[in-house]
Design a protein around this motif. Structure first.
Motif, PDB file in Angstrom:
ATOM      1  N   ASP A 162       0.845  -1.198   0.000  1.00 32.71           N
ATOM      2  CA  ASP A 162       0.000   0.000   0.000  1.00 32.71           C
ATOM      3  C   ASP A 162       0.879   1.246   0.000  1.00 32.71           C
ATOM      4  O   ASP A 162       0.693   2.169  -0.795  1.00 32.71           O
ATOM      5  CB  ASP A 162      -0.931   0.005   1.218  1.00 32.71           C
ATOM      6  CG  ASP A 162      -1.905  -1.149   1.215  1.00 32.71           C
ATOM      7  OD1 ASP A 162      -2.541  -1.375   0.170  1.00 32.71           O
ATOM      8  OD2 ASP A 162      -2.022  -1.844   2.235  1.00 32.71           O
ATOM      9  N   ALA A 166       1.593   4.169  -3.017  1.00 31.75           N
ATOM     10  CA  ALA A 166       1.483   5.619  -2.856  1.00 31.75           C
ATOM     11  C   ALA A 166       2.742   6.313  -3.338  1.00 31.75           C
ATOM     12  O   ALA A 166       2.691   7.366  -3.996  1.00 31.75           O
ATOM     13  CB  ALA A 166       1.213   5.958  -1.393  1.00 31.75           C
ATOM     14  N   LYS A 229      -3.559   0.990   4.531  1.00 30.21           N
ATOM     15  CA  LYS A 229      -4.232   1.644   3.412  1.00 30.21           C
ATOM     16  C   LYS A 229      -4.509   3.112   3.717  1.00 30.21           C
ATOM     17  O   LYS A 229      -4.349   3.982   2.850  1.00 30.21           O
ATOM     18  CB  LYS A 229      -5.511   0.883   3.068  1.00 30.21           C
ATOM     19  CG  LYS A 229      -5.221  -0.494   2.481  1.00 30.21           C
ATOM     20  CD  LYS A 229      -6.443  -1.367   2.425  1.00 30.21           C
ATOM     21  CE  LYS A 229      -6.097  -2.717   1.800  1.00 30.21           C
ATOM     22  NZ  LYS A 229      -4.963  -3.409   2.475  1.00 30.21           N
ATOM     23  N   ALA A 233      -3.018   6.311   1.807  1.00 33.57           N
ATOM     24  CA  ALA A 233      -3.877   7.401   1.341  1.00 33.57           C
ATOM     25  C   ALA A 233      -3.368   8.742   1.848  1.00 33.57           C
ATOM     26  O   ALA A 233      -3.381   9.742   1.122  1.00 33.57           O
ATOM     27  CB  ALA A 233      -5.313   7.163   1.795  1.00 33.57           C
ATOM     28  N   THR A 237      -2.387  11.672  -0.708  1.00 32.55           N
ATOM     29  CA  THR A 237      -3.205  12.883  -0.730  1.00 32.55           C
ATOM     30  C   THR A 237      -2.423  14.108  -0.291  1.00 32.55           C
ATOM     31  O   THR A 237      -2.632  15.206  -0.825  1.00 32.55           O
ATOM     32  CB  THR A 237      -4.459  12.723   0.148  1.00 32.55           C
ATOM     33  OG1 THR A 237      -4.075  12.352   1.487  1.00 32.55           O
ATOM     34  CG2 THR A 237      -5.399  11.673  -0.424  1.00 32.55           C
ATOM     35  N   VAL A 243      -7.199   9.471  -3.816  1.00 34.30           N
ATOM     36  CA  VAL A 243      -7.152   8.021  -3.624  1.00 34.30           C
ATOM     37  C   VAL A 243      -8.566   7.470  -3.545  1.00 34.30           C
ATOM     38  O   VAL A 243      -9.458   8.085  -2.952  1.00 34.30           O
ATOM     39  CB  VAL A 243      -6.396   7.664  -2.325  1.00 34.30           C
ATOM     40  CG1 VAL A 243      -6.392   6.145  -2.084  1.00 34.30           C
ATOM     41  CG2 VAL A 243      -4.973   8.192  -2.373  1.00 34.30           C
ATOM     42  N   LEU A 245     -10.300   3.845  -2.303  1.00 31.14           N
ATOM     43  CA  LEU A 245     -10.148   2.540  -1.681  1.00 31.14           C
ATOM     44  C   LEU A 245     -11.446   1.772  -1.895  1.00 31.14           C
ATOM     45  O   LEU A 245     -12.517   2.229  -1.484  1.00 31.14           O
ATOM     46  CB  LEU A 245      -9.867   2.695  -0.185  1.00 31.14           C
ATOM     47  CG  LEU A 245      -9.980   1.448   0.692  1.00 31.14           C
ATOM     48  CD1 LEU A 245      -8.984   0.383   0.257  1.00 31.14           C
ATOM     49  CD2 LEU A 245      -9.761   1.825   2.157  1.00 31.14           C
ATOM     50  N   PHE A 264     -10.638   9.534  -0.968  1.00 27.87           N
ATOM     51  CA  PHE A 264      -9.808  10.453  -0.188  1.00 27.87           C
ATOM     52  C   PHE A 264      -9.412  11.607  -1.101  1.00 27.87           C
ATOM     53  O   PHE A 264      -8.728  11.398  -2.111  1.00 27.87           O
ATOM     54  CB  PHE A 264      -8.541   9.752   0.315  1.00 27.87           C
ATOM     55  CG  PHE A 264      -8.780   8.603   1.259  1.00 27.87           C
ATOM     56  CD1 PHE A 264      -8.616   8.761   2.635  1.00 27.87           C
ATOM     57  CD2 PHE A 264      -9.153   7.351   0.771  1.00 27.87           C
ATOM     58  CE1 PHE A 264      -8.810   7.693   3.495  1.00 27.87           C
ATOM     59  CE2 PHE A 264      -9.351   6.276   1.632  1.00 27.87           C
ATOM     60  CZ  PHE A 264      -9.188   6.447   2.988  1.00 27.87           C
TER      61      PHE A 264
END
Length: 381
Positions: A162, A166, A229, A233, A237, A243, A245, A264
């Protein structure tokens, strides 16, 4: 539970021309290990559809270790690093081969990119990884990214894909990050229990007040939970990337802008990519304690760290390793790549670079941490 749906579509999702999609092990494999071919094909169908309408897609795929369990007669995910690496070395080839076979149905070529955190903070390695990903996209291939589990040690692991996703989203200047999971979004409680409500929109940290984040799913083949997660995010962000999910079964809806899962919104602007990796993808090998003046210069003035401002050193590290910079109370205020070995630094403490150069030579007339290799971990004092 069925995810909540609203009438409108998400504008930032529809506008995205480059998307990073992350899928977890539990969404690709069986609980006993082994690749679920139907799930892989379903995901590839969705990605191929986005490619058809002109959207670049980078896939960050877990599943290498899980895919290697059954061939090695392992019933559960191993806990020791060596066996994890062995499973990954078997499973990674099987996983990419399955992706290649599935994407070939659409005349799409895949390219495997394996990364470690250490690769991404070294200037040359970072540039090479970025160039490779860009070139694959230019050549209309689908990059498939995973952590290089076969060589990564505990000290240089991302820990979960995760967070890797990102950071990759920032690396390739993506417009959107989509995290696909075996849970269909972020809930305000345990989604397996009555009364839990899906949080469809997160506009900032305040929207998560009181939310209890769960651990990895019951399948036992992944490393991440809802906490990882949400952390991913937050990384994306705050760097200007929205984002979504959502459950893997809703991948098409999520990528089409439908109001499924949890959205997000971006909260910050794009930062220097390598420094984002330094902040979020490294484990410090040691620490340097700064006096008040050095803290003010580094944090408030965004200056390099000079030997004169260092009062203490801890840990075992070599030049080029990440270290935390601590204030007088032991709080980490910054992280940077150090220019000296730990054994050299005690002899430099409190001294000016001019005096050091005169005594030890011109190689010592340099910063302990240069400002270009330094990222702040808190706001200016």
């Amino acid at each position: 539970m069925t995810p909540a749906r609203a009438g409108g579509r998400r504008g930032d999702v529809l506008a995205a021309r480059r998307v990073v999609v992350k899928v977890g092990s539990s969404s690709l494999t069986t609980a006993r290990g082994g690749i679920d071919y139907e799930r892989v094909d379903a995901l590839v169908d969705v990605i191929a559809a986005r490619r058809k309408v002109g959207v670049d897609v980078v896939l960050v795929s877990s599943g290498a270790i899980a895919a290697g369990l059954a061939p090695l007669s392992l019933r559960t995910r191993p806990k020791d690093l060596a066996t994890q690496q062995a499973a990954a070395s078997v499973g990674q080839g099987l996983l990419v081969a399955r992706y290649a076979q599935s994407f070939a149905r659409y005349d799409l070529t895949v390219g495997q990119v394996l990364l470690t955190a250490e690769d991404m903070i070294r200037r040359a390695h970072h540039r090479n990884a970025q160039r490779t990903l860009y070139r694959l996209l230019e050549m209309r291939a689908v990059p498939i990214v995973n952590e290089n589990d076969t060589v990564a040690t505990h000290e240089i692991r991302f820990g979960d894909n995760d967070r890797l996703a990102a950071l990759v989203a920032h690396l390739v200047h993506a417009d959107l990050l989509v995290l696909l999971s075996d849970v269909d979004g972020l809930y305000d409680g345990d989604p397996r229990k009555p009364g839990a409500t899906l949080i469809s929109e997160v506009r900032g940290p305040h929207d998560l007040d009181g939310v209890v984040l769960g651990r990895a799913g019951s399948a036992g083949v992944g490393t991440g939970g809802m906490g990882t997660k949400v952390d991913a995010a937050r990384i994306a962000t705050t760097a200007g990337i929205p984002v979504v999910l959502a459950g893997a079964a809703y991948a098409d809806a999520a990528l089409s802008g439908e109001s499924v899962g949890t959205h997000f919104t971006r909260t910050g602007r794009r930062a220097a990519t390598r420094l984002l990796w330094l902040a979020h993808a490294t484990t410090p090998r040691g620490s340097l304690t700064l006096d008040a003046g050095a803290v003010k210069a580094v944090v408030g003035g965004r200056k390099s760290l000079l030997p004169a401002g260092v009062t203490g050193v801890a840990g075992t590290f070599v030049a080029g390793d990440p270290v935390d910079l601590l204030d007088e109370n032991g709080h980490a205020v910054a992280r940077g790549l150090v220019n000296f070995d730990a054994a050299e630094i005690p002899g430099l403490l409190g001294r000016s670079t001019r005096d050091l150069a005169a005594e030890l030579g011109p190689a010592y007339e340099r910063e302990i941490v240069h400002r270009d290799d330094l990222v702040l971990l808190r706001h200016s004092p």
